[in-house]
Design a protein around this motif. Sequence first.
Motif, short mmCIF file in Angstrom:
data_model
loop_
_atom_site.label_atom_id
_atom_site.label_comp_id
_atom_site.label_asym_id
_atom_site.label_seq_id
_atom_site.Cartn_x
_atom_site.Cartn_y
_atom_site.Cartn_z
N ILE A 1 -21.64 17.90 14.40
CA ILE A 1 -21.03 18.71 13.34
C ILE A 1 -21.43 18.14 11.99
CG2 ILE A 1 -18.86 19.43 12.27
CD1 ILE A 1 -17.62 19.57 14.98
N GLU A 2 -22.07 18.98 11.18
CA GLU A 2 -22.48 18.59 9.83
C GLU A 2 -21.67 19.39 8.82
OE1 GLU A 2 -27.01 17.83 9.59
OE2 GLU A 2 -26.76 19.23 11.27
N SER A 3 -21.37 18.74 7.69
CA SER A 3 -20.56 19.35 6.64
C SER A 3 -21.05 18.86 5.29
CB SER A 3 -19.08 18.98 6.83
OG SER A 3 -18.31 19.38 5.72
N ARG A 4 -20.70 19.59 4.24
CA ARG A 4 -21.05 19.16 2.89
C ARG A 4 -20.24 17.95 2.45
NH1 ARG A 4 -21.38 25.04 -0.26
NH2 ARG A 4 -23.17 25.86 0.92
N VAL A 5 -19.06 17.77 3.04
CA VAL A 5 -18.23 16.63 2.68
C VAL A 5 -18.73 15.39 3.40
CG1 VAL A 5 -16.24 18.10 2.25
CG2 VAL A 5 -16.53 17.06 4.50
N LYS A 6 -18.60 14.24 2.76
CA LYS A 6 -19.10 12.99 3.33
C LYS A 6 -18.17 12.41 4.40
CE LYS A 6 -21.82 11.64 -0.72
NZ LYS A 6 -22.06 10.57 -1.74
N ARG A 7 -16.87 12.69 4.27
CA ARG A 7 -15.90 12.18 5.24
C ARG A 7 -14.93 13.29 5.60
NH1 ARG A 7 -15.63 6.71 5.81
NH2 ARG A 7 -13.42 6.67 6.26
N MET A 8 -14.52 13.34 6.85
CA MET A 8 -13.60 14.36 7.31
C MET A 8 -12.40 13.73 8.01
SD MET A 8 -16.12 17.33 8.85
CE MET A 8 -14.76 18.52 8.86
N LYS A 9 -11.23 14.38 7.85
CA LYS A 9 -10.06 13.98 8.62
C LYS A 9 -10.24 14.47 10.05
CE LYS A 9 -6.31 13.83 5.21
NZ LYS A 9 -5.01 14.42 4.82
N VAL A 10 -10.06 13.54 10.98
CA VAL A 10 -10.15 13.87 12.40
C VAL A 10 -8.87 13.40 13.08
CG1 VAL A 10 -11.49 13.67 14.52
CG2 VAL A 10 -12.65 13.54 12.30
N ALA A 11 -8.22 14.29 13.80
CA ALA A 11 -7.05 13.91 14.60
C ALA A 11 -7.54 13.42 15.95
CB ALA A 11 -6.12 15.10 14.78
N ILE A 12 -7.19 12.19 16.28
CA ILE A 12 -7.64 11.56 17.53
C ILE A 12 -6.42 11.06 18.30
CG2 ILE A 12 -8.96 9.68 18.56
CD1 ILE A 12 -10.85 9.78 16.23
N ASP A 13 -6.12 11.73 19.41
CA ASP A 13 -4.98 11.33 20.25
C ASP A 13 -3.70 11.16 19.42
OD1 ASP A 13 -6.54 11.43 22.49
OD2 ASP A 13 -6.85 9.28 22.64
N GLU B 1 -3.38 10.55 16.20
CA GLU B 1 -3.53 9.75 15.00
C GLU B 1 -4.61 10.38 14.11
OE1 GLU B 1 -1.59 7.05 14.66
OE2 GLU B 1 -0.78 7.14 16.69
N ILE B 2 -4.59 10.07 12.83
CA ILE B 2 -5.55 10.66 11.90
C ILE B 2 -6.45 9.57 11.34
CG2 ILE B 2 -5.85 11.94 9.75
CD1 ILE B 2 -3.16 13.24 10.27
N VAL B 3 -7.75 9.82 11.39
CA VAL B 3 -8.73 8.89 10.83
C VAL B 3 -9.68 9.67 9.92
CG1 VAL B 3 -8.65 7.29 12.77
CG2 VAL B 3 -10.27 9.17 12.81
N GLN B 4 -10.27 8.96 8.98
CA GLN B 4 -11.32 9.51 8.13
C GLN B 4 -12.65 9.03 8.68
OE1 GLN B 4 -11.31 11.43 5.30
NE2 GLN B 4 -9.18 11.48 4.64
N ILE B 5 -13.52 9.96 9.05
CA ILE B 5 -14.79 9.60 9.67
C ILE B 5 -15.95 10.18 8.86
CG2 ILE B 5 -16.19 9.71 11.77
CD1 ILE B 5 -13.71 10.00 13.39
N SER B 6 -16.97 9.37 8.65
CA SER B 6 -18.14 9.82 7.91
C SER B 6 -18.91 10.88 8.70
CB SER B 6 -19.07 8.63 7.62
OG SER B 6 -18.42 7.66 6.82
#
Length: 336
Positions: free
Chosen positions: A295-307, A309-314
Amino acid sequence: MSSSPIQSTELSEPIAPVSSYSPEDQPAYASGRLISMVMNTGSGHHAYGHEQLARQLTAYFSEQGFEVDLYLLTEARQLSEVVRQARAKHEREGGVIVAAGGDGTLNTVAQELKHSSIRMGIIPLGTFNYVARALDIPLDPFAAAQVIVEGIARPVHLGIVNDYIYLNNASIGLYPKIIEQRELYNARFGRFRVVAMVSGFVVLMREQQKLKLKMTIDGEQTPIETPLVFFGNNQLQLQDLKLTLAECVAQGKLAAVAITALTRWQMIKLIHRLQVGLFEQAPEVTSFCADQIKIESRVKRMKVAIDGEIVQISTPLIFKVAHNALQVMVPQGVTK
């Protein structure tokens, strides 16, 4: 655990177990009968009760002839470091590292144990406990402890997104917002299933921003505008959601769902379709069963919900499956 990021935190000094029990007449280390149990007592509304439970479980394991190190943590940020310390000890002496908590706690422990021969035990103390239920691990803590003592190690698949794993699911868009809303409701009303359901419905009824993405599915590119992309790794959870993608997970492949932008009325109809098992047949839903999705996006980091919890991933986000990457103690006879 709260919605604070899953992360590794280097601490200035090693964290020692709050208690350590060793049977007098058994060379526990030599026989690989070492148990390290970790529990975050700083989360949830029953922290004191959980601490009592941890000590009762420690006594039970000791009675069964195990050397037991008990780690009671008050901050989620300590968990990764503690498991790394315990892993170093278990690499020398064998045994089981036990995660006592919800699926967020299990994720953090599994993150540190992936691709190792160290066995992981589960004491389910969360709201939904999908990981334990999928592996037929009892939800009663002492019955789950008996599985750790008498069960067998089974290799399980892990979902992977960049440097993170997920045992149940990972998602972008709506779901991270649902998690954030759920934590606000949990703080006010407590950690109950009905609270999680109501908070999720509140988010779904709001206007949602579309994500403009480029997805590459097993090498084939496609642009997509969507408020939600959901990746599932837990067959039971997908079955509970009445998704046929559960079979995709059973085959060891990557299961994903994306929806188009919806009005509130369309969202209500989609929720109804989910309840009656017709979600994937909706024209607003696209399902994927693949080996890898980028998955590619214009934003450099995205919020991802993992199990949960929320993380910011490049970006870009690379989703795949790591096969047989974790050894988990399950009841004897469990093969699914």
